[in-house]
Write a protein that holds these residues in place. Structure first.
Motif, PDB file in Angstrom:
ATOM      1  N   ASP A  75       0.847  -1.182   0.000  1.00  0.00           N
ATOM      2  CA  ASP A  75       0.000   0.000   0.000  1.00  0.00           C
ATOM      3  C   ASP A  75       0.890   1.241   0.000  1.00  0.00           C
ATOM      4  O   ASP A  75       1.748   1.381   0.883  1.00  0.00           O
ATOM      5  CB  ASP A  75      -0.903   0.025   1.240  1.00  0.00           C
ATOM      6  N   VAL A  77       1.162   4.888   0.878  1.00  0.00           N
ATOM      7  CA  VAL A  77       0.429   5.824   1.725  1.00  0.00           C
ATOM      8  C   VAL A  77       0.742   7.270   1.369  1.00  0.00           C
ATOM      9  O   VAL A  77      -0.002   8.172   1.742  1.00  0.00           O
ATOM     10  CB  VAL A  77       0.676   5.565   3.232  1.00  0.00           C
ATOM     11  N   ALA A  78       1.842   7.486   0.655  1.00  0.00           N
ATOM     12  CA  ALA A  78       2.186   8.839   0.212  1.00  0.00           C
ATOM     13  C   ALA A  78       3.077   8.722  -1.021  1.00  0.00           C
ATOM     14  O   ALA A  78       3.831   7.759  -1.162  1.00  0.00           O
ATOM     15  CB  ALA A  78       2.909   9.609   1.310  1.00  0.00           C
ATOM     16  N   ILE A  94       6.804   2.514   6.025  1.00  0.00           N
ATOM     17  CA  ILE A  94       6.064   2.849   7.245  1.00  0.00           C
ATOM     18  C   ILE A  94       5.846   1.573   8.059  1.00  0.00           C
ATOM     19  O   ILE A  94       6.101   1.550   9.265  1.00  0.00           O
ATOM     20  CB  ILE A  94       4.703   3.505   6.915  1.00  0.00           C
ATOM     21  N   GLN A 109       3.349  -0.757   4.022  1.00  0.00           N
ATOM     22  CA  GLN A 109       2.856   0.597   3.773  1.00  0.00           C
ATOM     23  C   GLN A 109       4.073   1.455   3.464  1.00  0.00           C
ATOM     24  O   GLN A 109       5.006   1.538   4.284  1.00  0.00           O
ATOM     25  CB  GLN A 109       2.105   1.140   4.982  1.00  0.00           C
ATOM     26  N   VAL A 111       6.143   4.908   1.404  1.00  0.00           N
ATOM     27  CA  VAL A 111       6.200   6.230   0.806  1.00  0.00           C
ATOM     28  C   VAL A 111       7.079   6.072  -0.429  1.00  0.00           C
ATOM     29  O   VAL A 111       8.204   5.573  -0.341  1.00  0.00           O
ATOM     30  CB  VAL A 111       6.806   7.281   1.764  1.00  0.00           C
TER      31      VAL A 111
END
Length: 128
Positions: A75, A77-78, A94, A109, A111
């Motif tokens: 995923d 997230v940013a 993350i 997760q 970036v």
């Protein structure tokens, strides 16, 4: 204990071990012999825990620094733009991807940074 699923606990433990390992790796060396001894002891214990998890079939994948592929089971997230990267790259994990016996139990997760189109390298015109 029969029928109890310990997978969520193992995933949480694996994530905690991963976080501690990252913090220890990033910490500055201690200024006294006592703090240096403590750091060595903590690293030994942490590595022992990580080895035990691995031996039990729990693997933790840190994606930081890896090229990013949109097909990964993670995923984002940013997303950021950076002149520091030439292609999409994971700049921060993350939470790691956690596998138990080869099966994903926690998706990482991440970036991700992509190249800055305003600072892209000039195309090679073939002259040389």
């Amino acid at each position: 204990m029969n029928g109890t699923d310990f997978t969520p606990v193992l995933v949480e433990l694996a994530t905690g071990v991963w976080r501690l390992r990252g913090k220890l790796a990033a910490s500055e060396p201690g200024e006294t012999d006592d703090s240096a001894k403590l750091m060595r002891s903590l690293k030994r214990q942490l590595n022992s825990m990580a080895d035990a998890l691995h031996d039990a079939g729990v693997d933790v994948q840190d994606h930081t620094g890896e090229p990013f592929d949109a097909g990964q089971s993670v995923d984002v997230v940013a997303y950021a733009v950076s002149s520091e990267v030439g292609r999409e790259t994971v700049v921060e994990t993350i939470t790691p991807t956690v596998y138990v016996n080869g099966h994903i139990m926690q998706r990482g997760q991440l970036v991700v940074a992509g190249p800055d189109p305003d600072h892209a390298p000039a195309p090679n015109d073939g002259e040389g």
